[in-house]
Write a protein that holds these residues in place. Sequence first.
Motif, PDB file in Angstrom:
ATOM      1  N   GLN A  49      -8.859  -1.223  -3.570  1.00 13.65           N
ATOM      2  CA  GLN A  49      -7.693  -0.781  -4.327  1.00 13.65           C
ATOM      3  C   GLN A  49      -6.667  -0.221  -3.343  1.00 13.65           C
ATOM      4  O   GLN A  49      -7.022   0.585  -2.480  1.00 13.65           O
ATOM      5  CB  GLN A  49      -8.072   0.307  -5.341  1.00 13.65           C
ATOM      6  CG  GLN A  49      -8.885  -0.186  -6.526  1.00 13.65           C
ATOM      7  CD  GLN A  49     -10.308  -0.564  -6.160  1.00 13.65           C
ATOM      8  OE1 GLN A  49     -10.965   0.148  -5.396  1.00 13.65           O
ATOM      9  NE2 GLN A  49     -10.789  -1.673  -6.686  1.00 13.65           N
ATOM     10  N   ILE A  50      -5.426  -0.665  -3.457  1.00 13.21           N
ATOM     11  CA  ILE A  50      -4.362  -0.130  -2.616  1.00 13.21           C
ATOM     12  C   ILE A  50      -3.567   0.910  -3.394  1.00 13.21           C
ATOM     13  O   ILE A  50      -3.767   1.083  -4.588  1.00 13.21           O
ATOM     14  CB  ILE A  50      -3.433  -1.238  -2.074  1.00 13.21           C
ATOM     15  CG1 ILE A  50      -2.741  -1.982  -3.230  1.00 13.21           C
ATOM     16  CG2 ILE A  50      -4.215  -2.216  -1.206  1.00 13.21           C
ATOM     17  CD1 ILE A  50      -1.657  -2.950  -2.757  1.00 13.21           C
ATOM     18  N   VAL A  51      -2.664   1.589  -2.736  1.00 16.85           N
ATOM     19  CA  VAL A  51      -1.811   2.712  -3.158  1.00 16.85           C
ATOM     20  C   VAL A  51      -2.349   3.957  -2.469  1.00 16.85           C
ATOM     21  O   VAL A  51      -3.389   4.507  -2.842  1.00 16.85           O
ATOM     22  CB  VAL A  51      -1.736   2.946  -4.679  1.00 16.85           C
ATOM     23  CG1 VAL A  51      -0.856   4.170  -4.972  1.00 16.85           C
ATOM     24  CG2 VAL A  51      -1.159   1.726  -5.387  1.00 16.85           C
ATOM     25  N   ASP A  52      -1.650   4.391  -1.458  1.00 19.65           N
ATOM     26  CA  ASP A  52      -2.135   5.462  -0.593  1.00 19.65           C
ATOM     27  C   ASP A  52      -1.925   6.843  -1.208  1.00 19.65           C
ATOM     28  O   ASP A  52      -0.808   7.222  -1.566  1.00 19.65           O
ATOM     29  CB  ASP A  52      -1.424   5.386   0.761  1.00 19.65           C
ATOM     30  CG  ASP A  52      -1.991   6.384   1.742  1.00 19.65           C
ATOM     31  OD1 ASP A  52      -3.082   6.127   2.256  1.00 19.65           O
ATOM     32  OD2 ASP A  52      -1.346   7.422   1.985  1.00 19.65           O
ATOM     33  N   HIS A  99       0.837  -1.200   0.000  1.00 16.13           N
ATOM     34  CA  HIS A  99       0.000   0.000   0.000  1.00 16.13           C
ATOM     35  C   HIS A  99       0.876   1.256   0.000  1.00 16.13           C
ATOM     36  O   HIS A  99       0.569   2.249  -0.664  1.00 16.13           O
ATOM     37  CB  HIS A  99      -0.901  -0.033   1.237  1.00 16.13           C
ATOM     38  CG  HIS A  99      -1.940   1.046   1.280  1.00 16.13           C
ATOM     39  ND1 HIS A  99      -2.749   1.361   0.203  1.00 16.13           N
ATOM     40  CD2 HIS A  99      -2.322   1.892   2.287  1.00 16.13           C
ATOM     41  CE1 HIS A  99      -3.571   2.334   0.540  1.00 16.13           C
ATOM     42  NE2 HIS A  99      -3.324   2.678   1.800  1.00 16.13           N
ATOM     43  N   THR A 100       1.988   1.183   0.729  1.00 15.14           N
ATOM     44  CA  THR A 100       2.915   2.306   0.789  1.00 15.14           C
ATOM     45  C   THR A 100       3.992   2.221  -0.293  1.00 15.14           C
ATOM     46  O   THR A 100       4.309   3.221  -0.949  1.00 15.14           O
ATOM     47  CB  THR A 100       3.590   2.367   2.168  1.00 15.14           C
ATOM     48  OG1 THR A 100       2.585   2.600   3.165  1.00 15.14           O
ATOM     49  CG2 THR A 100       4.624   3.482   2.231  1.00 15.14           C
ATOM     50  N   ASP A 101       4.555   1.037  -0.494  1.00 15.51           N
ATOM     51  CA  ASP A 101       5.617   0.874  -1.493  1.00 15.51           C
ATOM     52  C   ASP A 101       5.163   1.318  -2.879  1.00 15.51           C
ATOM     53  O   ASP A 101       5.886   2.001  -3.609  1.00 15.51           O
ATOM     54  CB  ASP A 101       6.078  -0.586  -1.553  1.00 15.51           C
ATOM     55  CG  ASP A 101       6.901  -0.994  -0.345  1.00 15.51           C
ATOM     56  OD1 ASP A 101       7.275  -0.101   0.452  1.00 15.51           O
ATOM     57  OD2 ASP A 101       7.174  -2.200  -0.182  1.00 15.51           O
ATOM     58  N   HIS A 126      -5.757   5.653  -9.674  1.00 13.74           N
ATOM     59  CA  HIS A 126      -6.716   4.559  -9.499  1.00 13.74           C
ATOM     60  C   HIS A 126      -6.271   3.597  -8.418  1.00 13.74           C
ATOM     61  O   HIS A 126      -7.076   3.101  -7.634  1.00 13.74           O
ATOM     62  CB  HIS A 126      -6.903   3.790 -10.812  1.00 13.74           C
ATOM     63  CG  HIS A 126      -7.764   2.565 -10.671  1.00 13.74           C
ATOM     64  ND1 HIS A 126      -7.245   1.333 -10.342  1.00 13.74           N
ATOM     65  CD2 HIS A 126      -9.096   2.405 -10.780  1.00 13.74           C
ATOM     66  CE1 HIS A 126      -8.244   0.450 -10.268  1.00 13.74           C
ATOM     67  NE2 HIS A 126      -9.372   1.079 -10.530  1.00 13.74           N
ATOM     68  N   GLY A 127      -4.976   3.329  -8.369  1.00  9.80           N
ATOM     69  CA  GLY A 127      -4.471   2.327  -7.439  1.00  9.80           C
ATOM     70  C   GLY A 127      -4.550   0.932  -8.042  1.00  9.80           C
ATOM     71  O   GLY A 127      -4.984   0.745  -9.174  1.00  9.80           O
ATOM     72  N   GLN A 128      -4.119  -0.044  -7.258  1.00  9.02           N
ATOM     73  CA  GLN A 128      -4.081  -1.427  -7.733  1.00  9.02           C
ATOM     74  C   GLN A 128      -5.204  -2.222  -7.086  1.00  9.02           C
ATOM     75  O   GLN A 128      -5.277  -2.347  -5.868  1.00  9.02           O
ATOM     76  CB  GLN A 128      -2.736  -2.072  -7.377  1.00  9.02           C
ATOM     77  CG  GLN A 128      -2.549  -3.462  -7.941  1.00  9.02           C
ATOM     78  CD  GLN A 128      -2.453  -3.439  -9.459  1.00  9.02           C
ATOM     79  OE1 GLN A 128      -1.600  -2.772 -10.025  1.00  9.02           O
ATOM     80  NE2 GLN A 128      -3.337  -4.165 -10.129  1.00  9.02           N
TER      81      GLN A 128
END
Length: 388
Positions: A130-133, A79-81, A110-112
């Motif tokens: 969806q992750i990616v903060d 989520h952070t990486d 959009h995120g993953q």
Amino acid sequence: MNKYIAKLSEISAKPERLIVGLMSGTSLDGLDIALCICGADGIEVNQFRSIPYSRELGERLSAIQSRETTKTRELTLLHTDLANYYAEAVTNALTDWTVPLEEVDLIASHGQTVYHAPSQINKGINATLQIVDGDHIAQKTGIITTSDFRQKHTAAGGEGAPLAGIFDEFVFRHETGNRLLINLGGIANLTWLPSKESGKEVITGDTGPANTLINEAMQKYFDKPFDEDGKVAASGKIHSELVRYILLEPYFRKSFPKTTGQEEFRLKYIEQLMQGHGIECTEKDLVASLTSLTAQSISRAVGEITSENFFECYVSGGGFHNNTLMGEIRERIPKAEFRDFDELGIPADAKEAVMMAFFANDLVSGEGFPIPGVTEEKIHFGKISLPG
């Protein structure tokens, strides 16, 4: 007043905004970056690039995507990486394009997608993740970041996907001509756009797998991320019985609108199906059959949603580069005139990244959109992260 709230107000009042749209689909092939100029008159793509994921990153994502169980630690780290990866990718792209960071109004991420659970597989509850903060992207770039666009869709009673129908209707619907838009990502989705003058409703939904099963088979049996140009499929023979059994799955009998994900279409299940029915085929034949499955499921869906004798068809997404897949799709939809997606003013590979910029633009300056079949109330999609 928070200076970024004041800046957001200024951005909202501008006649047009410079927005970076980011998209990574379920194929896990990389990050698409589209620099867009968004205004009342439409959306223009200024720059575009696609950055392939490293093998290591792709494998990390594959290990958590669409899994019933996963490692909480790895999910949290990614989520952070990934956010740091996105921020660096955006910064590098803007540097290469000689666009100062301070000139960009918004980033739209959009995120993953790591799990998609619409009501048909989740006991009546629509959910998607969806992750990616966005806060990490905003903090690292100094640019106000919008993200997590699908959550408002589910909160309002929708299934979180596909969002493409809303974008397609507002950007690509023609006054007098009928159009069909197909996107070949991990999952295939289509939007039927009857002419505005017809007064008929737009229909959108997921047709089933596009590249996801093909890619899984290529990775497992050929140690390649995907079937380049469809060469492996072209060298194999379609196992018609296998395709027929897969098409008997309940999802293909569900009426539109509908949505699905890799959670319902995994290679492991296909192999179990083959074993249960005593089906044997070579690895090349399996890839050929999965490719034909995509084409057949799309053509069947088209037959369900329209009986028009002529319409234009535009195809986007990674599967567009699979010549074998595209050849069969063209054969199975003879009523369509297939045209280059670029004619619509947006590169085929950039479509979904541009769509994120479109929703970000509406979030800060638009009137929102109703969700067909769900609510007539106009909804704004996305969340806002401030750099400080």
